[in-house]
Write a protein that holds these residues in place. Structure first.
Motif, PDB file in Angstrom:
ATOM      1  N   GLN A 277      -2.035  -0.841  -6.776  1.00 23.59           N
ATOM      2  CA  GLN A 277      -2.695  -1.086  -8.065  1.00 23.59           C
ATOM      3  C   GLN A 277      -4.026  -0.367  -8.203  1.00 23.59           C
ATOM      4  O   GLN A 277      -4.652  -0.407  -9.270  1.00 23.59           O
ATOM      5  N   PHE A 278      -4.466   0.328  -7.155  1.00 23.94           N
ATOM      6  CA  PHE A 278      -5.734   1.052  -7.232  1.00 23.94           C
ATOM      7  C   PHE A 278      -5.545   2.563  -7.076  1.00 23.94           C
ATOM      8  O   PHE A 278      -6.438   3.265  -6.601  1.00 23.94           O
TER       9      PHE A 278
ATOM     10  N   VAL B 130      -4.075   2.922   0.535  1.00 24.01           N
ATOM     11  CA  VAL B 130      -4.712   2.124  -0.507  1.00 24.01           C
ATOM     12  C   VAL B 130      -3.639   1.306  -1.216  1.00 24.01           C
ATOM     13  O   VAL B 130      -2.459   1.697  -1.237  1.00 24.01           O
ATOM     14  N   ALA B 131      -4.034   0.182  -1.791  1.00 19.64           N
ATOM     15  CA  ALA B 131      -3.087  -0.653  -2.534  1.00 19.64           C
ATOM     16  C   ALA B 131      -2.588   0.076  -3.775  1.00 19.64           C
ATOM     17  O   ALA B 131      -3.333   0.814  -4.431  1.00 19.64           O
TER      18      ALA B 131
ATOM     19  N   ARG C 115     -10.801  -0.276 -13.056  1.00 18.79           N
ATOM     20  CA  ARG C 115      -9.586   0.531 -13.117  1.00 18.79           C
ATOM     21  C   ARG C 115      -9.359   1.060 -14.529  1.00 18.79           C
ATOM     22  O   ARG C 115      -8.899   2.193 -14.706  1.00 18.79           O
TER      23      ARG C 115
ATOM     24  N   GLU D 296       0.820  -1.216   0.000  1.00 21.45           N
ATOM     25  CA  GLU D 296       0.000   0.000   0.000  1.00 21.45           C
ATOM     26  C   GLU D 296       0.856   1.269   0.000  1.00 21.45           C
ATOM     27  O   GLU D 296       2.047   1.243   0.327  1.00 21.45           O
TER      28      GLU D 296
ATOM     29  N   SER E 217     -10.809  -2.095  -4.176  1.00 22.49           N
ATOM     30  CA  SER E 217     -10.151  -3.382  -4.403  1.00 22.49           C
ATOM     31  C   SER E 217     -11.140  -4.364  -5.017  1.00 22.49           C
ATOM     32  O   SER E 217     -12.356  -4.168  -4.974  1.00 22.49           O
TER      33      SER E 217
END
Length: 341
Positions: free
Chosen positions: A134-135, A131-132, A293, A33, A95
């Motif tokens: 990839q997001f 937040v992760a 996404r 994250e 997610s």
């Protein structure tokens, strides 16, 4: 950190200040994250649905907000490309599982494990959020933080809705409801489909006037009939009656795309649904559920290319309740955005 926190579900009619200014610990980022220092967060109609229990948070208390812009101030040990100082955005999709049939085919918006920012996890009505990697989404330099925030939901979901209409240049597009998403879709449609006229249905004279300012070919009340039948209509209202009205205004083979997380009240209007008038001749109804996404990334690129800048009304973080009350009352011109830092 300061945050505006929802502690209990309520109706804004009974509680004009559902959010409480609270001091919370700064989140600790996990290994995958990033920690974001939030500078702006858009105010969305979906937050009204969360507060009033139509799409309730997973647990309370919760920090709302899913149109988040800020800068990365810390990264986890397994973060790959994101760097401290990057300006990024966070959207409604927080997610998804990544392995189900929907995720594997680019339809992560339908994932059964889908988590929404500011509903299922804490969001952007706060000074920090995690937040992760990839997001998150890089914010194009052409936008200020305040301009970028509404693009992450109102713009991205509007982009998905417009794409799902299947509109071709030269066809007529209708927009029922003219809030934050509607005004961006109008600008987008005029850019991508210069031969298409856009017709706007809105309750208030102010919204109709705003639509005409932005280049709508016609603007009328939701119960009015436009001078021409329409090939596609996007409905962003929370009510059932506009669905019936929209179907009556479609050409044969036309498509109605419903961009709403719920419909409420006036179900009696569905009894007015007449098959020959409203549905026959291969008319279609399609709903919009969440965003992917890819929607966010593609839309931000398009918005930068066309210099698509939303009209914004700015509020301080502590004024979040006021912004929500104005949204509830229909006092809308463009998008409302909280200035956090």
């Amino acid at each position: 950190m300061k945050a505006m926190v929802l502690n209990a579900l309520c109706h804004l009619r009974d509680n004009p200040a559902p959010l409480t200014l609270t001091e919370l610990p700064v989140p600790v980022s996990g290994e995958h994250e990033v920690l974001i220092k939030v500078s702006a967060c858009g105010v969305c109609h979906t937050e009204l649905d969360e507060i009033e229990g139509r799409t309730p948070p997973r647990q309370l208390p919760v920090v709302l907000g899913h149109q988040v812009v800020g800068r990365i101030v810390a990264v986890g040990s397994e973060v790959g490309n994101a760097k401290i100082g990057d300006r990024v955005g966070v959207a409604w999709i927080f997610s998804a599982c990544g392995v189900c049939k929907f995720c594997r085919t680019g339809r992560e918006n339908l994932c059964g494990a889908f988590e929404a920012t500011g509903r299922d996890v804490n969001g952007g009505y706060a000074e920090y959020m995690s937040v992760a990697e990839q997001f998150i989404y890089p914010i194009p330099d052409v936008f200020t933080d305040l301009q970028a925030a509404p693009l992450l939901c109102a713009g991205a979901i509007g982009y998905r809705s417009l794409r799902l209409t299947g509109l071709a240049d030269g066809q007529r597009l209708g927009l029922t409801g003219f809030g934050s998403s509607g005004h961006l879709v109008l600008k987008m449609a005029r850019h991508r489909y210069p031969g298409s006229d856009v017709y706007v249905f809105a309750r208030s004279a102010e919204e109709r006037g705003f639509a005409l300012e932005l280049g709508a070919a016609w603007a009328g009340d939701t119960r009015e009939h436009p001078p021409n039948k329409l090939d596609c209509i996007i409905d962003t209202t929370p009510a059932w009656q506009p669905v019936v009205e929209a179907l009556a205004n479609l050409e044969p083979g036309g498509r109605l795309v419903i961009n709403a997380i719920r419909k409420e009240g006036d179900k009696q209007s569905l009894l007015e649904l007449d098959y020959p008038q409203h549905l026959w001749q291969e008319k279609e109804i399609k709903s919009v559920a969440n965003i992917t996404r890819a929607d966010v990334s593609e839309f931000l690129s398009l918005a930068a290319e066309m210099r698509l800048k939303p009209e914004v009304q700015v509020f301080e973080l502590e004024q979040a309740n006021q912004a929500l009350q104005e949204l509830k009352a229909g006092k809308i011109r463009g998008a409302k955005v909280l200035k956090i830092a």
